[in-house]
Design a protein around this motif. Structure first.
Motif, PDB file in Angstrom:
ATOM      1  N   THR A   1       9.436   3.670   4.205  1.00  0.00           N
ATOM      2  CA  THR A   1      10.863   3.517   3.919  1.00  0.00           C
ATOM      3  C   THR A   1      11.118   2.255   3.094  1.00  0.00           C
ATOM      4  OG1 THR A   1      11.180   4.437   6.114  1.00  0.00           O
ATOM      5  CG2 THR A   1      13.140   3.594   5.004  1.00  0.00           C
ATOM      6  N   VAL A   2      10.467   1.175   3.524  1.00  0.00           N
ATOM      7  CA  VAL A   2      10.659  -0.084   2.807  1.00  0.00           C
ATOM      8  C   VAL A   2      10.122   0.034   1.379  1.00  0.00           C
ATOM      9  CG1 VAL A   2      10.119  -2.543   2.787  1.00  0.00           C
ATOM     10  CG2 VAL A   2      10.585  -1.397   4.951  1.00  0.00           C
ATOM     11  N   ALA A   3       9.003   0.768   1.239  1.00  0.00           N
ATOM     12  CA  ALA A   3       8.425   0.938  -0.090  1.00  0.00           C
ATOM     13  C   ALA A   3       9.413   1.658  -1.024  1.00  0.00           C
ATOM     14  CB  ALA A   3       7.110   1.717  -0.002  1.00  0.00           C
ATOM     15  N   ARG A   4      10.091   2.679  -0.467  1.00  0.00           N
ATOM     16  CA  ARG A   4      11.089   3.392  -1.287  1.00  0.00           C
ATOM     17  C   ARG A   4      12.242   2.470  -1.675  1.00  0.00           C
ATOM     18  NH1 ARG A   4       9.574   7.768   1.809  1.00  0.00           N
ATOM     19  NH2 ARG A   4      11.117   7.387   3.413  1.00  0.00           N
ATOM     20  N   TRP A   5      12.670   1.655  -0.711  1.00  0.00           N
ATOM     21  CA  TRP A   5      13.729   0.677  -1.003  1.00  0.00           C
ATOM     22  C   TRP A   5      13.286  -0.273  -2.110  1.00  0.00           C
ATOM     23  CZ3 TRP A   5      13.431  -4.628  -0.674  1.00  0.00           C
ATOM     24  CH2 TRP A   5      14.637  -5.317  -0.871  1.00  0.00           C
TER      25      TRP A   5
ATOM     26  N   GLU B   1      12.449 -10.105   1.055  1.00  0.00           N
ATOM     27  CA  GLU B   1      13.416  -9.173   1.636  1.00  0.00           C
ATOM     28  C   GLU B   1      12.706  -7.927   2.177  1.00  0.00           C
ATOM     29  OE1 GLU B   1      16.936  -9.184   1.718  1.00  0.00           O
ATOM     30  OE2 GLU B   1      17.005  -7.141   2.543  1.00  0.00           O
ATOM     31  N   ALA B   2      11.755  -7.423   1.382  1.00  0.00           N
ATOM     32  CA  ALA B   2      11.003  -6.233   1.802  1.00  0.00           C
ATOM     33  C   ALA B   2      10.207  -6.529   3.069  1.00  0.00           C
ATOM     34  CB  ALA B   2      10.063  -5.781   0.682  1.00  0.00           C
ATOM     35  N   ASN B   3       9.571  -7.685   3.091  1.00  0.00           N
ATOM     36  CA  ASN B   3       8.771  -8.050   4.264  1.00  0.00           C
ATOM     37  C   ASN B   3       9.636  -8.179   5.504  1.00  0.00           C
ATOM     38  OD1 ASN B   3       6.353  -8.043   2.938  1.00  0.00           O
ATOM     39  ND2 ASN B   3       6.426 -10.226   2.415  1.00  0.00           N
ATOM     40  N   LEU B   4      10.850  -8.726   5.320  1.00  0.00           N
ATOM     41  CA  LEU B   4      11.751  -8.869   6.448  1.00  0.00           C
ATOM     42  C   LEU B   4      12.202  -7.497   6.953  1.00  0.00           C
ATOM     43  CD1 LEU B   4      13.027 -11.073   8.139  1.00  0.00           C
ATOM     44  CD2 LEU B   4      15.024 -10.994   6.638  1.00  0.00           C
ATOM     45  N   ARG B   5      12.482  -6.613   5.996  1.00  0.00           N
ATOM     46  CA  ARG B   5      12.917  -5.259   6.362  1.00  0.00           C
ATOM     47  C   ARG B   5      11.828  -4.503   7.121  1.00  0.00           C
ATOM     48  NH1 ARG B   5      16.870  -2.207   3.320  1.00  0.00           N
ATOM     49  NH2 ARG B   5      18.314  -3.657   2.350  1.00  0.00           N
ATOM     50  N   ALA B   6      10.577  -4.804   6.789  1.00  0.00           N
ATOM     51  CA  ALA B   6       9.470  -4.042   7.384  1.00  0.00           C
ATOM     52  C   ALA B   6       9.119  -4.528   8.781  1.00  0.00           C
ATOM     53  CB  ALA B   6       8.239  -4.126   6.486  1.00  0.00           C
TER      54      ALA B   6
ATOM     55  N   ALA C   1       0.842  -1.199   0.000  1.00  0.00           N
ATOM     56  CA  ALA C   1       0.000   0.000   0.000  1.00  0.00           C
ATOM     57  C   ALA C   1       0.875   1.245   0.000  1.00  0.00           C
ATOM     58  CB  ALA C   1      -0.928  -0.003   1.206  1.00  0.00           C
ATOM     59  N   ALA C   2       1.955   1.187   0.777  1.00  0.00           N
ATOM     60  CA  ALA C   2       2.877   2.330   0.818  1.00  0.00           C
ATOM     61  C   ALA C   2       3.542   2.528  -0.542  1.00  0.00           C
ATOM     62  CB  ALA C   2       3.926   2.119   1.901  1.00  0.00           C
ATOM     63  N   LEU C   3       3.880   1.413  -1.187  1.00  0.00           N
ATOM     64  CA  LEU C   3       4.517   1.496  -2.504  1.00  0.00           C
ATOM     65  C   LEU C   3       3.560   2.123  -3.529  1.00  0.00           C
ATOM     66  CD1 LEU C   3       6.892   0.742  -4.401  1.00  0.00           C
ATOM     67  CD2 LEU C   3       5.803  -1.489  -4.740  1.00  0.00           C
ATOM     68  N   ILE C   4       2.302   1.682  -3.475  1.00  0.00           N
ATOM     69  CA  ILE C   4       1.314   2.220  -4.425  1.00  0.00           C
ATOM     70  C   ILE C   4       1.102   3.715  -4.189  1.00  0.00           C
ATOM     71  CG2 ILE C   4      -1.130   2.144  -5.082  1.00  0.00           C
ATOM     72  CD1 ILE C   4      -0.984  -0.908  -4.703  1.00  0.00           C
ATOM     73  N   SER C   5       0.937   4.113  -2.916  1.00  0.00           N
ATOM     74  CA  SER C   5       0.763   5.551  -2.638  1.00  0.00           C
ATOM     75  C   SER C   5       1.973   6.334  -3.106  1.00  0.00           C
ATOM     76  CB  SER C   5       0.601   5.857  -1.148  1.00  0.00           C
ATOM     77  OG  SER C   5      -0.051   4.886  -0.494  1.00  0.00           O
ATOM     78  N   HIS C   6       3.151   5.768  -2.869  1.00  0.00           N
ATOM     79  CA  HIS C   6       4.400   6.390  -3.271  1.00  0.00           C
ATOM     80  C   HIS C   6       4.406   6.651  -4.779  1.00  0.00           C
ATOM     81  CE1 HIS C   6       8.842   5.831  -4.236  1.00  0.00           C
ATOM     82  NE2 HIS C   6       8.795   6.952  -3.547  1.00  0.00           N
ATOM     83  N   ARG C   7       3.997   5.650  -5.544  1.00  0.00           N
ATOM     84  CA  ARG C   7       3.964   5.794  -6.998  1.00  0.00           C
ATOM     85  C   ARG C   7       2.898   6.805  -7.439  1.00  0.00           C
ATOM     86  NH1 ARG C   7       7.990   6.155  -7.704  1.00  0.00           N
ATOM     87  NH2 ARG C   7       7.554   6.575  -9.902  1.00  0.00           N
ATOM     88  N   LEU C   8       1.736   6.766  -6.747  1.00  0.00           N
ATOM     89  CA  LEU C   8       0.659   7.686  -7.121  1.00  0.00           C
ATOM     90  C   LEU C   8       1.065   9.127  -6.856  1.00  0.00           C
ATOM     91  CD1 LEU C   8      -2.531   5.813  -5.855  1.00  0.00           C
ATOM     92  CD2 LEU C   8      -1.637   5.979  -8.173  1.00  0.00           C
ATOM     93  N   GLN C   9       1.714   9.324  -5.709  1.00  0.00           N
ATOM     94  CA  GLN C   9       2.146  10.676  -5.385  1.00  0.00           C
ATOM     95  C   GLN C   9       3.205  11.163  -6.369  1.00  0.00           C
ATOM     96  OE1 GLN C   9       2.638   9.965  -1.286  1.00  0.00           O
ATOM     97  NE2 GLN C   9       0.595  10.775  -0.862  1.00  0.00           N
TER      98      GLN C   9
END
Lengths: 470, 268
Positions: A458-462, A442-447, A221-229
């Motif tokens: 942060t993870v979404a940006r990564w 990897e993303a899930n582990l980071r989060a 969800a964070a990744l999608i918002s990030h892209r939309l913004q």
């Protein structure tokens, strides 16, 4: 008569767990909204604010009602007689004598209700109302205890502040100090306005991104918002939604976009009895969704399937590589799953296909079960293939050799009202097919965890940076 | 209204209550009672517990309605009068004051004028006047709350409240029953003086025959829901009724015994 009916009703409501009451209000209002839009052409949103307020209102009824009745009944009959004798009408007696005298007891009820409701309100996150529960739910999912504590403490502080403001109003009424009452009312009004403001100021054009209640969903969800913004589309996330709520919310345009999993929709939402090969399932699902005006924009590129997991060393030692191998040992083993797994059709299918019968079955918070299986507390868990903890704990996923579990491609869904939104489609296009299972793990582990760089944003940006390197 | 027509009249009034144990479930609290009260009269109603005397009083301002019979006030059948308006016109003094604990003394006294929509300034002036009337210091009592007052002071406030809307009729339900004898005596005679000065018509319930005989013009005796005697002291003493005789005899016997005890102790 009316009194006992009301009290009885309020008592029954009170015995229901808050979470269940809140969750029940969503389908109830949804059905009601469908009816009103059919009959009168006016629908309303059964998502978020309305069901939360209604359920919490019901929940606060008991202490308020009971204390009001107790307070009024506790008044010396000689005083009500005196009120009548002095020439008061029934209404004047109530307003000038009975209510003022019952006030301390009534206010005690209101204060009890306020504290209860503020605590229970944190449970309105799964039905789409942003609340302090967002911190608690997200924190529990990502093992971010700072978040959990923050949510709890904030709710407790809010409850205490409201309680004290009510106490101020009460004492102001008792000693007839208008200033106390005014300050108390003003304080509560300010708090109410502060909590309502964010949802009122939101513009209609904001894209709402939904997320279910687990780490991967928060990240996506964070990744999608990030892209939309990034594409100049204002976006906001609505996190921690129950998996029964989120699909209906999308179908009703209450949220605009979210990520679901093909097998989940296939088995749970549309109750398809037979399993299909991956591509066939996807195309059929796409057609089914289209009939409900929902757009299946595409796959992200990884699967988050249910899988039976056990420590690799133990599986090798026992010679278990597939679920068929496991079936022979299952009678001596225990299995753990998340709260919904054992009620899902996948579990029924697994039992049927392999004749699985475990010694013991336990339900756990999904993040705890990985540690539990790693430490040997349980033998097998029903985990998720994209979970970062699989690598961390050295687990292995057992092969579903009889294909009992459907495929679970992560797919992006768009609400009916955004079906033809080219800008939205264009913003999300770069994500499709780009996220493979290793990156997602990897993303899930980071989060997971308390660190500042483990926030979903942060993870979404990564994640965005990583998929663009490839 | 002429001098001869009664201000309050009860005519064959019956009132029963449910849930009685003795007489098959229904108790006749007031059983075919008829009597008149003249304007300016002070009537005491005497009787034991459960004799129906309080019921009689509550019927007079429609706190309850009779099952049968008629009650008239100033010649008008009260069954046809709005009970709220009726109660505002009749003063009522309750057993232990019946003051509202959340209101100060001024608010308690001014309650009926307030209900009648009297302007605030007028009410304030009336409250001060009434405090003088019942011999309470204005400044000291106006802003205090009932729990800060002694029993006697509370009962004086109760009387003031009953008089606030300038009623012609005052009903009193054992007004001085809970007070110590000295206070009770003082309050009784103070009220009797007020009654005369303001030209009131008073009906007072009491279980104390001495008090009744000392304060009232006439005494009504209630027994098991019936009015068994009504008259001035000498009229009652001429009656040949054992219960009335007993009621009248008791204070006299007590007085004699007291006399004897006192003279004995003086001789010692």
């Amino acid at each position: 008569m009316l009194r006992s009916t009301l009290l009885g009703f309020a008592s029954i409501v009170q015995t229901m767990p808050g979470l269940a009451l809140l969750a029940l209000f969503y389908p109830l209002l949804l059905a009601l909204a469908t009816l009103t839009s059919q009959w009168f052409g006016v629908g309303f949103s059964a998502f978020g604010f309305l069901p939360s307020v209604l359920a919490l209102t019901l929940y606060s009824m008991l202490p308020v009602l009971r204390n009001t009745i107790t307070g009024l009944q506790g008044i010396d009959p000689a005083l009500t007689e005196a009120a009548r004798g002095a020439g008061m009408t029934a209404r004047q007696s109530l307003a000038m004598v009975e209510l003022p005298l019952a006030l301390p007891v009534i206010m005690a009820g209101i204060r009890t209700a306020a504290v209860w409701v503020i605590g229970t309100a944190t449970l309105s996150t799964p039905i789409g109302q942003t609340s302090l529960g967002n911190y608690i739910f997200a924190g529990l999912q990502t093992q971010n205890w700072v978040f959990v504590l923050f949510g709890c403490i904030a709710a407790a502080v809010l409850a205490l502040v409201v309680d004290q403001l009510l106490a101020l109003i009460e004492s102001g009424l008792r000693i007839r100090r208008r200033i106390h009452v005014s300050i108390g009312l003003l304080g509560i009004a300010v708090l109410a306005a502060a909590t309502l403001a964010p949802s009122l100021t939101r513009t209609k054009s904001t894209t709402i991104v939904g997320a279910k209640t687990f780490t991967e969903q928060y990240v996506l969800a964070a990744l999608i918002s990030h892209r939309l913004q990034a594409a100049d589309l204002p976006a906001t996330t609505r996190e921690g939604l129950g998996s029964n709520v989120i699909f209906d919310a999308l179908a009703n345009d209450d949220i605009d976009v979210y990520v679901d999993y093909s097998g989940t929709l296939w088995a749970n939402q549309f109750h398809m009895p037979e399993l299909k090969p991956r591509q066939e399932l996807l195309s059929e699902l796409k057609a089914t969704l289209a009939r409900r005006n929902i757009t299946l924009l595409g796959e992200l590129g990884f699967e988050n399937a249910y899988a039976l997991l056990m420590p690799k060393t133990r599986a090798d030692a026992l010679g278990i590589h597939s679920i068929s191998d496991l079936a022979a040992h299952a009678g001596k083993m225990s299995i753990a799953g998340d709260y919904e797994f054992f009620a899902r059709p996948e579990w029924t299918a697994l039992k049927k296909a392999y004749g699985l019968s475990f010694r013991e079955r336990r339900q756990m918070q999904s993040d705890f079960m990985y540690a539990a299986v790693a430490s040997g507390e349980v033998d097998v868990i029903a985990g998720y293939t994209s979970d970062g903890l699989i690598a961390k704990y050295g687990l292995t996923a057992l092969d579903d050799d009889r294909h009992a579990i459907p495929s679970y491609d992560a797919i992006v869904l768009l609400a009916p009202q955004r079906a033809n939104d080219a800008k939205l489609r264009a913003a999300l296009q770069p994500l499709l097919g780009k996220i493979d299972i290793a990156v997602m793990r990897e993303a899930n582990l980071r989060a997971t965890g308390n660190g500042a760089d483990s926030s979903p944003a942060t993870v979404a940006r990564w994640l965005w940076a990583t998929i663009n390197e490839k | 209204m002429s001098e001869t027509s009664p201000l309050v009249a009860f005519s064959h009034v019956v009132k029963s209550f449910n849930g009685g144990r003795a007489r098959g479930g229904n108790v006749r609290a007031v059983d075919d009672v008829s009597f008149d009260i003249a304007a300016g009269e002070f009537l005491a109603v005497v009787g034991g517990s459960g004799s129906g005397k309080t019921t009689l009083l509550r019927l007079a301002n429609r706190l309850i309605d009779p099952d049968a019979g008629t009650i008239t006030v100033a010649g008008e059948d009260i069954a046809g009068i709005d009970p709220i308006g009726l109660r505002r016109r009749i003063g009522y003094v309750f057993q232990s004051g019946g003051l509202f604990p959340h209101m100060n003394i001024a608010a308690n006294i001014g309650i009926t004028p307030r209900l009648l929509g009297t302007p605030k300034s007028e009410i304030a002036a009336r409250v001060d006047e009434l405090l003088d009337l019942v011999q309470l210091d204005r400044a000291q009592h106006r802003d205090r709350f009932p729990h800060e007052l002694s029993g006697g002071q509370r009962q004086r406030v109760g009387v003031a409240r009953a008089l606030a809307a300038k009623p012609r009729i005052v009903l009193m339900d054992e007004p001085f029953g809970a007070l110590d004898p000295v206070t009770r005596d003082a309050l009784g005679s103070d009220y009797r003086a007020l009654h005369a000065r303001l030209g009131l018509t008073t009906v007072m319930i009491t279980h104390d025959m001495t008090e009744a005989l000392l304060l009232a013009d006439r005494v009504a005796v209630m027994h098991e829901g019936r009015l068994i005697a009504l008259g001035a002291a000498d009229e009652l003493s001429r009656l040949d009724n054992p219960y009335v005789g007993e009621l009248l005899g008791t204070p006299r016997r007590q007085a004699e015994r007291l006399q004897a005890t006192l003279s004995q102790s003086i001789r010692l």
